[in-house]
Design a protein around this motif. Structure first.
Motif, PDB file in Angstrom:
ATOM      1  N   ALA A 109       0.837  -1.196   0.000  1.00 26.86           N
ATOM      2  CA  ALA A 109       0.000   0.000   0.000  1.00 26.86           C
ATOM      3  C   ALA A 109       0.872   1.246   0.000  1.00 26.86           C
ATOM      4  O   ALA A 109       1.984   1.228   0.528  1.00 26.86           O
ATOM      5  N   ALA A 110       0.342   2.307  -0.584  1.00 33.15           N
ATOM      6  CA  ALA A 110       1.048   3.586  -0.666  1.00 33.15           C
ATOM      7  C   ALA A 110       0.316   4.637   0.154  1.00 33.15           C
ATOM      8  O   ALA A 110      -0.908   4.762   0.062  1.00 33.15           O
ATOM      9  N   ASP A 111       1.095   5.394   0.909  1.00 38.61           N
ATOM     10  CA  ASP A 111       0.547   6.398   1.819  1.00 38.61           C
ATOM     11  C   ASP A 111       1.035   7.775   1.400  1.00 38.61           C
ATOM     12  O   ASP A 111       2.248   8.022   1.351  1.00 38.61           O
ATOM     13  N   PHE A 112       0.103   8.679   1.112  1.00 38.30           N
ATOM     14  CA  PHE A 112       0.437  10.041   0.737  1.00 38.30           C
ATOM     15  C   PHE A 112       0.516  10.964   1.947  1.00 38.30           C
ATOM     16  O   PHE A 112       0.747  12.155   1.794  1.00 38.30           O
ATOM     17  N   ASN A 113       0.326  10.412   3.142  1.00 36.23           N
ATOM     18  CA  ASN A 113       0.242  11.214   4.353  1.00 36.23           C
ATOM     19  C   ASN A 113       1.594  11.256   5.049  1.00 36.23           C
ATOM     20  O   ASN A 113       2.170  10.203   5.334  1.00 36.23           O
ATOM     21  N   PRO A 114       2.122  12.440   5.356  1.00 36.82           N
ATOM     22  CA  PRO A 114       3.436  12.520   5.996  1.00 36.82           C
ATOM     23  C   PRO A 114       3.433  12.260   7.495  1.00 36.82           C
ATOM     24  O   PRO A 114       4.462  12.348   8.142  1.00 36.82           O
ATOM     25  N   SER A 115       2.305  11.870   8.067  1.00 35.76           N
ATOM     26  CA  SER A 115       2.184  11.812   9.531  1.00 35.76           C
ATOM     27  C   SER A 115       2.791  10.572  10.167  1.00 35.76           C
ATOM     28  O   SER A 115       2.849  10.475  11.367  1.00 35.76           O
ATOM     29  N   ALA A 116       3.219   9.583   9.389  1.00 35.18           N
ATOM     30  CA  ALA A 116       3.881   8.375   9.909  1.00 35.18           C
ATOM     31  C   ALA A 116       2.985   7.494  10.764  1.00 35.18           C
ATOM     32  O   ALA A 116       3.479   6.762  11.624  1.00 35.18           O
ATOM     33  N   LEU A 117       1.684   7.542  10.530  1.00 31.20           N
ATOM     34  CA  LEU A 117       0.765   6.613  11.210  1.00 31.20           C
ATOM     35  C   LEU A 117       0.712   5.317  10.414  1.00 31.20           C
ATOM     36  O   LEU A 117      -0.355   4.849  10.014  1.00 31.20           O
ATOM     37  N   VAL A 118       1.869   4.720  10.195  1.00 32.01           N
ATOM     38  CA  VAL A 118       2.028   3.670   9.194  1.00 32.01           C
ATOM     39  C   VAL A 118       1.351   2.370   9.569  1.00 32.01           C
ATOM     40  O   VAL A 118       1.145   1.521   8.708  1.00 32.01           O
ATOM     41  N   ARG A 119       1.013   2.176  10.858  1.00 33.09           N
ATOM     42  CA  ARG A 119       0.403   0.920  11.283  1.00 33.09           C
ATOM     43  C   ARG A 119      -1.107   0.897  11.056  1.00 33.09           C
ATOM     44  O   ARG A 119      -1.742  -0.138  11.246  1.00 33.09           O
ATOM     45  N   LEU A 120      -1.668   2.012  10.645  1.00 40.78           N
ATOM     46  CA  LEU A 120      -3.116   2.095  10.412  1.00 40.78           C
ATOM     47  C   LEU A 120      -3.414   1.917   8.937  1.00 40.78           C
ATOM     48  O   LEU A 120      -3.003   2.728   8.108  1.00 40.78           O
ATOM     49  N   SER A 121      -4.200   0.897   8.602  1.00 35.47           N
ATOM     50  CA  SER A 121      -4.509   0.646   7.197  1.00 35.47           C
ATOM     51  C   SER A 121      -5.326   1.792   6.602  1.00 35.47           C
ATOM     52  O   SER A 121      -5.251   2.044   5.399  1.00 35.47           O
ATOM     53  N   THR A 122      -6.059   2.505   7.442  1.00 34.03           N
ATOM     54  CA  THR A 122      -6.952   3.547   6.937  1.00 34.03           C
ATOM     55  C   THR A 122      -6.210   4.763   6.381  1.00 34.03           C
ATOM     56  O   THR A 122      -6.808   5.556   5.654  1.00 34.03           O
ATOM     57  N   VAL A 123      -4.925   4.936   6.702  1.00 28.01           N
ATOM     58  CA  VAL A 123      -4.218   6.112   6.198  1.00 28.01           C
ATOM     59  C   VAL A 123      -3.655   5.902   4.806  1.00 28.01           C
ATOM     60  O   VAL A 123      -3.218   6.855   4.164  1.00 28.01           O
ATOM     61  N   TYR A 124      -3.677   4.666   4.330  1.00 30.60           N
ATOM     62  CA  TYR A 124      -3.096   4.382   3.030  1.00 30.60           C
ATOM     63  C   TYR A 124      -4.083   4.719   1.918  1.00 30.60           C
ATOM     64  O   TYR A 124      -5.283   4.488   2.034  1.00 30.60           O
ATOM     65  N   ASP A 125      -3.531   5.246   0.837  1.00 26.83           N
ATOM     66  CA  ASP A 125      -4.363   5.769  -0.237  1.00 26.83           C
ATOM     67  C   ASP A 125      -4.562   4.787  -1.385  1.00 26.83           C
ATOM     68  O   ASP A 125      -5.592   4.838  -2.072  1.00 26.83           O
ATOM     69  N   TYR A 126      -3.584   3.942  -1.638  1.00 30.94           N
ATOM     70  CA  TYR A 126      -3.672   2.998  -2.755  1.00 30.94           C
ATOM     71  C   TYR A 126      -3.193   1.634  -2.291  1.00 30.94           C
ATOM     72  O   TYR A 126      -2.259   1.525  -1.481  1.00 30.94           O
ATOM     73  N   TRP A 127      -3.808   0.602  -2.872  1.00 32.05           N
ATOM     74  CA  TRP A 127      -3.513  -0.778  -2.510  1.00 32.05           C
ATOM     75  C   TRP A 127      -3.284  -1.619  -3.748  1.00 32.05           C
ATOM     76  O   TRP A 127      -3.887  -1.380  -4.807  1.00 32.05           O
ATOM     77  N   GLY A 128      -2.413  -2.614  -3.589  1.00 30.79           N
ATOM     78  CA  GLY A 128      -2.258  -3.593  -4.637  1.00 30.79           C
ATOM     79  C   GLY A 128      -3.352  -4.640  -4.561  1.00 30.79           C
ATOM     80  O   GLY A 128      -4.213  -4.601  -3.674  1.00 30.79           O
ATOM     81  N   GLN A 129      -3.277  -5.602  -5.470  1.00 29.75           N
ATOM     82  CA  GLN A 129      -4.317  -6.628  -5.561  1.00 29.75           C
ATOM     83  C   GLN A 129      -4.085  -7.777  -4.583  1.00 29.75           C
ATOM     84  O   GLN A 129      -4.983  -8.579  -4.355  1.00 29.75           O
ATOM     85  N   GLY A 130      -2.898  -7.869  -4.024  1.00 31.75           N
ATOM     86  CA  GLY A 130      -2.586  -8.919  -3.057  1.00 31.75           C
ATOM     87  C   GLY A 130      -1.916 -10.123  -3.677  1.00 31.75           C
ATOM     88  O   GLY A 130      -2.107 -10.423  -4.859  1.00 31.75           O
TER      89      GLY A 130
END
Length: 124
Positions: free
Chosen positions: A96-117
């Motif tokens: 997953a890719a996160d556009f947020n600079p806040s470093a809340l990296v353990r929360l899935s909700t902060v990520y903006d894009y996801w791969g297919q798995g």
């Protein structure tokens, strides 16, 4: 927009190793962090590891610390090296890719894009 494509999953015996790769394309200049998450059947998606896009910082779940290593191996690929695999590591793994600079990296909700798995199965 960012496109993410995972590869490298498969079947391995307990104690073995696998390396997952995530190819990143598109607006990579907007990415602050890349993360790996996993989801086992009947369970919630859980944080595995994350890396600052610059590579300067890495983060791990306690369950994988010392066994998994996240790295940015070239400008647009993030790897997850998984060693000493256990049956409980069996899951679908997502990058997953996160556009947020806040470093809340353990929360899935902060990520903006996801791969297919990609499926990882560890046999006992």
């Amino acid at each position: 927009q960012v496109q993410l494509v995972e590869s490298g999953g498969g079947l391995v015996q307990a104690g073995g190793s696998l390396r997952l790769s995530c190819a990143v394309s598109g607006r990579t200049f907007s990415v602050y962090f890349m993360g790996w998450f996993r989801q086992a059947p009947g369970k919630e998606r859980e944080f595995v590891a994350a890396i600052r896009w610059s590579g300067a910082s890495t983060y791990y779940a306690d369950s994988v610390k010392g066994r998994f290593t996240i790295s940015r191996v070239n400008p647009n690929t993030v790897n997850l090296q998984m060693n000493s695999l256990k049956p409980e590591d069996t899951a679908v793994y997502y990058c997953a890719a996160d556009f947020n600079p806040s470093a809340l990296v353990r929360l899935s909700t902060v990520y903006d894009y996801w791969g297919q798995g990609t499926q990882v199965t560890v046999s006992s």
